[in-house]
Write a protein that holds these residues in place. Structure first.
Motif, PDB file in Angstrom:
ATOM      1  N   SER A  38       8.743   6.526   5.273  1.00 64.74           N
ATOM      2  CA  SER A  38       8.112   7.676   6.314  1.00 64.74           C
ATOM      3  C   SER A  38       6.967   7.463   7.074  1.00 64.74           C
ATOM      4  CB  SER A  38       8.269   8.782   5.855  1.00 64.74           C
ATOM      5  OG  SER A  38       7.498   8.774   4.697  1.00 64.74           O
ATOM      6  N   TYR A  65      17.532  18.792   2.823  1.00 69.96           N
ATOM      7  CA  TYR A  65      17.003  19.313   1.500  1.00 69.96           C
ATOM      8  C   TYR A  65      17.255  20.899   1.404  1.00 69.96           C
ATOM      9  CZ  TYR A  65      12.213  20.697   3.367  1.00 69.96           C
ATOM     10  OH  TYR A  65      11.318  21.320   3.707  1.00 69.96           O
ATOM     11  N   VAL A  96       0.697  -1.061  -0.041  1.00 75.65           N
ATOM     12  CA  VAL A  96       0.018  -0.154   0.054  1.00 75.65           C
ATOM     13  C   VAL A  96       1.107   1.194  -0.194  1.00 75.65           C
ATOM     14  CG1 VAL A  96      -1.915   1.386   0.996  1.00 75.65           C
ATOM     15  CG2 VAL A  96      -1.765  -1.287   1.237  1.00 75.65           C
ATOM     16  N   ASP A 126      14.592  10.412   4.961  1.00 75.56           N
ATOM     17  CA  ASP A 126      14.834  10.685   3.584  1.00 75.56           C
ATOM     18  C   ASP A 126      14.832   9.411   2.590  1.00 75.56           C
ATOM     19  OD1 ASP A 126      17.173   9.207   3.901  1.00 75.56           O
ATOM     20  OD2 ASP A 126      18.653  10.775   3.745  1.00 75.56           O
ATOM     21  N   LEU A 135       9.604  16.331  -6.636  1.00 74.80           N
ATOM     22  CA  LEU A 135      11.029  16.970  -6.038  1.00 74.80           C
ATOM     23  C   LEU A 135      11.891  17.124  -7.268  1.00 74.80           C
ATOM     24  CD1 LEU A 135      11.674  14.955  -2.806  1.00 74.80           C
ATOM     25  CD2 LEU A 135      10.495  17.050  -3.079  1.00 74.80           C
ATOM     26  N   GLU A 150      16.773   7.729   0.646  1.00 76.37           N
ATOM     27  CA  GLU A 150      17.688   6.688   0.797  1.00 76.37           C
ATOM     28  C   GLU A 150      17.542   5.913   2.075  1.00 76.37           C
ATOM     29  OE1 GLU A 150      21.606   7.570   2.216  1.00 76.37           O
ATOM     30  OE2 GLU A 150      22.630   6.117   1.373  1.00 76.37           O
ATOM     31  N   CYS A 170      21.140  14.030  -3.864  1.00 81.76           N
ATOM     32  CA  CYS A 170      19.863  14.113  -3.425  1.00 81.76           C
ATOM     33  C   CYS A 170      18.823  12.870  -3.427  1.00 81.76           C
ATOM     34  CB  CYS A 170      18.953  15.491  -3.602  1.00 81.76           C
ATOM     35  SG  CYS A 170      18.335  15.015  -5.250  1.00 81.76           S
ATOM     36  N   LYS A 225      18.661  18.500  -7.304  1.00 85.06           N
ATOM     37  CA  LYS A 225      19.287  19.536  -6.599  1.00 85.06           C
ATOM     38  C   LYS A 225      20.624  19.816  -7.130  1.00 85.06           C
ATOM     39  CE  LYS A 225      16.092  19.141  -3.189  1.00 85.06           C
ATOM     40  NZ  LYS A 225      15.288  17.748  -3.471  1.00 85.06           N
ATOM     41  N   GLU A 253      -1.918   2.375  -5.062  1.00 81.82           N
ATOM     42  CA  GLU A 253      -1.516   3.750  -4.880  1.00 81.82           C
ATOM     43  C   GLU A 253      -2.525   4.622  -5.280  1.00 81.82           C
ATOM     44  OE1 GLU A 253       1.089   5.751  -3.882  1.00 81.82           O
ATOM     45  OE2 GLU A 253      -0.445   7.183  -4.392  1.00 81.82           O
ATOM     46  N   VAL A 309      14.613  15.666   7.531  1.00 78.56           N
ATOM     47  CA  VAL A 309      15.088  15.864   6.062  1.00 78.56           C
ATOM     48  C   VAL A 309      15.286  17.249   5.735  1.00 78.56           C
ATOM     49  CG1 VAL A 309      13.878  13.619   5.218  1.00 78.56           C
ATOM     50  CG2 VAL A 309      12.519  15.864   5.512  1.00 78.56           C
TER      51      VAL A 309
HETATM   52  C1  LIG Z   1      10.235  20.028   0.161  1.00 80.29           C
HETATM   53  C2  LIG Z   1      10.733  18.640   0.471  1.00 80.29           C
HETATM   54  C3  LIG Z   1      11.961  18.431  -0.248  1.00 80.29           C
HETATM   55  C4  LIG Z   1      12.528  17.032  -0.307  1.00 80.29           C
HETATM   56  N1  LIG Z   1      13.631  16.737  -0.829  1.00 80.29           N
HETATM   57  C5  LIG Z   1      14.291  15.549  -0.556  1.00 80.29           C
HETATM   58  C6  LIG Z   1      15.509  15.150  -1.191  1.00 80.29           C
HETATM   59  O1  LIG Z   1      16.011  16.058  -1.815  1.00 80.29           O
HETATM   60  N2  LIG Z   1      15.880  13.977  -0.780  1.00 80.29           N
HETATM   61  C7  LIG Z   1      15.564  13.168  -0.010  1.00 80.29           C
HETATM   62  O2  LIG Z   1      16.295  12.101   0.363  1.00 80.29           O
HETATM   63  N3  LIG Z   1      14.251  13.297   0.545  1.00 80.29           N
HETATM   64  C8  LIG Z   1      13.594  14.425   0.279  1.00 80.29           C
HETATM   65  N4  LIG Z   1      12.631  14.802   0.814  1.00 80.29           N
HETATM   66  C9  LIG Z   1      12.021  13.445   1.806  1.00 80.29           C
HETATM   67  C10 LIG Z   1      11.169  12.694   0.897  1.00 80.29           C
HETATM   68  O3  LIG Z   1      10.092  13.342   0.082  1.00 80.29           O
HETATM   69  C11 LIG Z   1      10.768  11.442   1.485  1.00 80.29           C
HETATM   70  O4  LIG Z   1      11.865  10.712   2.201  1.00 80.29           O
HETATM   71  C12 LIG Z   1      10.102  10.314   0.646  1.00 80.29           C
HETATM   72  O5  LIG Z   1       9.209  10.971  -0.095  1.00 80.29           O
HETATM   73  C13 LIG Z   1       9.316   9.362   1.775  1.00 80.29           C
HETATM   74  O6  LIG Z   1       9.026   8.305   0.987  1.00 80.29           O
HETATM   75  P1  LIG Z   1       7.720   7.257   1.461  1.00 80.29           P
HETATM   76  O7  LIG Z   1       7.768   6.301   0.403  1.00 80.29           O
HETATM   77  O8  LIG Z   1       7.885   6.878   2.867  1.00 80.29           O
HETATM   78  O9  LIG Z   1       6.547   8.339   1.174  1.00 80.29           O
HETATM   79  P2  LIG Z   1       5.729   9.008   0.208  1.00 80.29           P
HETATM   80  O10 LIG Z   1       7.092   9.688  -0.889  1.00 80.29           O
HETATM   81  O11 LIG Z   1       4.918  10.148   0.782  1.00 80.29           O
HETATM   82  O12 LIG Z   1       4.805   8.188  -0.760  1.00 80.29           O
HETATM   83  C14 LIG Z   1       3.894   7.508   0.088  1.00 80.29           C
HETATM   84  C15 LIG Z   1       2.766   7.108  -1.039  1.00 80.29           C
HETATM   85  O13 LIG Z   1       1.650   6.180  -0.497  1.00 80.29           O
HETATM   86  C16 LIG Z   1       0.393   6.815  -1.173  1.00 80.29           C
HETATM   87  N5  LIG Z   1      -0.490   6.413  -0.105  1.00 80.29           N
HETATM   88  C17 LIG Z   1      -0.823   7.134   1.096  1.00 80.29           C
HETATM   89  N6  LIG Z   1      -1.967   6.472   1.768  1.00 80.29           N
HETATM   90  C18 LIG Z   1      -2.433   5.654   0.836  1.00 80.29           C
HETATM   91  C19 LIG Z   1      -3.696   4.806   1.035  1.00 80.29           C
HETATM   92  N7  LIG Z   1      -4.406   4.593   1.964  1.00 80.29           N
HETATM   93  N8  LIG Z   1      -3.765   4.131  -0.248  1.00 80.29           N
HETATM   94  C20 LIG Z   1      -2.853   4.019  -1.247  1.00 80.29           C
HETATM   95  N9  LIG Z   1      -1.962   4.729  -1.440  1.00 80.29           N
HETATM   96  C21 LIG Z   1      -1.844   5.554  -0.297  1.00 80.29           C
HETATM   97  C22 LIG Z   1       0.539   8.235  -1.249  1.00 80.29           C
HETATM   98  O14 LIG Z   1      -0.330   8.681  -2.079  1.00 80.29           O
HETATM   99  C23 LIG Z   1       2.219   8.271  -1.751  1.00 80.29           C
HETATM  100  O15 LIG Z   1       2.291   7.936  -2.969  1.00 80.29           O
HETATM  101  C24 LIG Z   1      11.837  15.897   0.680  1.00 80.29           C
HETATM  102  C25 LIG Z   1      10.702  16.345   1.374  1.00 80.29           C
HETATM  103  C26 LIG Z   1      10.295  17.798   1.341  1.00 80.29           C
HETATM  104  C27 LIG Z   1       9.019  17.942   2.080  1.00 80.29           C
END
Ligand SMILES: Cc1cc2nc3c(=O)[nH]c(=O)nc-3n(C[C@H](O)[C@H](O)[C@H](O)COP(=O)(O)OP(=O)(O)OC[C@H]3O[C@@H](n4cnc5c(N)ncnc54)[C@H](O)[C@@H]3O)c2cc1C
Length: 389
Positions: A359, A239, A2, A365, A38, A367, A49, A41, A26, A235
């Motif tokens: 997250s 960032y 999920v 982040d 994003l 990585e 990044c 950078k 998704e 993060v």
């Molecule tokens: C301004 C900004 C800049 C950043 N720049 C960097 C960078 O340069 N480098 C870096 O390493 N990190 C960066 N980050 C952090 C980065 O965005 C996160 O580390 C990363 O996106 C987390 O990944 P994730 O898979 O945990 O979650 P997400 O990227 O949040 O993905 C989670 C997914 O789950 C889906 N979802 C949620 N609930 C449900 C549900 N019930 N049913 C179906 N789908 C669902 C969402 O739609 C989403 O697509 C930045 C963050 C911000 C705010």
């Protein structure tokens, strides 16, 4: 799986690499999670990044025959029966029936927001712009269509089942309007770090001027007992520093000031800190109290050297942190516990074939999310091979 962000993608890629089929559920229209929005950078040299790593994973997953991708779907219900999970899903159907549509264009003319548009010889709906889909009264396209080809609210029901589930639903960005002292939406020139990402990517340029003055305010919505969470966002230092260096690279005469409490999460980022030293970027150790309007510009008020100072800039960037995602009814049905800050906790979930990654477990982040995804895949395989799935 999920969630199709970096954590979910890494998990799916690892499973596929070991010949195990999986389905990504998704909610958004596209895979990639926040990484989709994003920017890289490091236009001249790589600043690691990892945004491109997330993009590569998405392409790898989309090319894999072992991964079924369901985007634009909402979870309706989840149940576990005889050791297997079953998800009931809902997905909107195409608003325009291509077989019936005569492409007369009457709906395009009638649409007040440009949501209906002719693209590539076909009429398409941008769901995000559609008034009716935002709950407002409209449906003008439906009433003018001479052949009844438009159904804005049609949906189909799907179901997915599997022996194990990985929850990788991510975290939320702190909404900058929730701390009105910092002026987002109130003071001209105050933007969020996500808006800066869109600028760096060329999607939504911001007028910075070649010799403009720019401020970054870090820890917005994090490390606070007021608006936001007590957690460190983990993060935003990294960032923001990369964003500031990328801006400096593009406009060397830009005056950049970063307001920080202290640097966190920069272990192993010596190259970034060395680049900062020689960059002319000014670092001020202060947590600004507010951003006010001064002669049409945003001015940062902060305590420094025992006095209260107020300095005007052309643009103030609020470096927003990551906070726990809101409760999701269906995920709650899975019974994953949360800690006192709202992050999901992996407490005995593995015993029932339920694994967490990324997250949703707390800010981190790309990585680390990728590492999490890979390890969740390995745990899920071990569980399935153990015969419990
Ligand atoms: C301004 C900004 C800049 C950043 N720049 C960097 C960078 O340069 N480098 C870096 O390493 N990190 C960066 N980050 C952090 C980065 O965005 C996160 O580390 C990363 O996106 C987390 O990944 P994730 O898979 O945990 O979650 P997400 O990227 O949040 O993905 C989670 C997914 O789950 C889906 N979802 C949620 N609930 C449900 C549900 N019930 N049913 C179906 N789908 C669902 C969402 O739609 C989403 O697509 C930045 C963050 C911000 C705010």
């Amino acid at each position: 799986m999920v969630g199709g962000g970096p954590a979910g993608l890494a998990c799916a890629a690892e499973l596929a690499g070991r010949g195990i089929g999986c389905t990504i559920i998704e909610r958004r229209e596209a895979l990639g999670g926040r990484a989709q929005e994003l920017a890289c950078k490091g236009s001249v040299h790589c600043r690691q990044c990892d945004v491109c790593r997330a993009h590569r994973l998405r392409d790898q997953v989309l090319a894999s025959e072992a991964v079924t991708v369901l985007t634009g779907v909402e979870l309706e219900q989840v149940e576990r029966c005889s050791g297997r999970y079953r998800f009931a899903l809902r997905r909107p159907t195409e608003a325009i029936d291509g077989g019936r549509c005569s492409r007369c264009g009457k709906c395009v003319e009638a649409c007040p927001t440009g949501a209906m548009a002719k693209r590539g010889g076909r009429i398409r709906l941008d769901r995000g712009l559609c008034r009716s889909l935002q709950g407002l009264e409209c449906e003008r396209c439906v009433s003018v269509c001479p052949v009844g080809a438009i159904d804005l609210f049609g949906e189909e029901h799907l179901s997915v089942s599997g022996g194990a589930v990985v929850v990788a639903t991510g975290a939320r960005e702190f909404p900058p309007a929730a701390d009105p002292r910092l002026g987002w939406g109130l003071v001209p020139g105050v933007i969020s770090s996500m808006q800066l990402e869109a600028h760096l990517e060329g999607r939504s340029p911001i007028a910075l001027g070649p010799k403009g003055k720019v401020a970054f305010v870090l820890c917005v919505g994090s490390r606070t007992s007021k608006a936001g969470t007590q957690m460190c966002s983990a993060v935003c230092c990294k960032y923001s520093l990369r964003q500031a260096l990328a801006l400096r690279e593009r406009a060397s005469a830009l005056g950049i000031t970063m307001f920080i409490m202290d640097w966190r999460g920069l272990d192993g980022e010596d190259a970034l800190l060395r680049e900062l030293e020689g960059s002319g970027i000014q670092v001020v150790r202060a947590r600004p109290a507010e951003v006010v309007e001064e002669e049409g510009r945003p001015a940062v008020r902060y305590a420094g050297d025992g006095t209260v100072r107020c300095e005007a800039f052309d643009v103030v960037i609020l470096s927003i942190g990551l906070i726990p995602a809101l409760d999701d009814g269906t995920l709650t049905e899975l019974g994953v516990p949360r800690d006192e800050l709202g992050n999901l906790v992996d407490q005995g979930c593995g015993d029932r074939g339920l694994f967490l990654a990324g997250s949703c477990l707390g800010p981190r982040d790309i990585e680390r999310c990728i590492e999490d995804g890979i390890s969740a895949a390995r745990d899920a395989i071990a569980y399935l091979e153990g015969g419990d799935g």
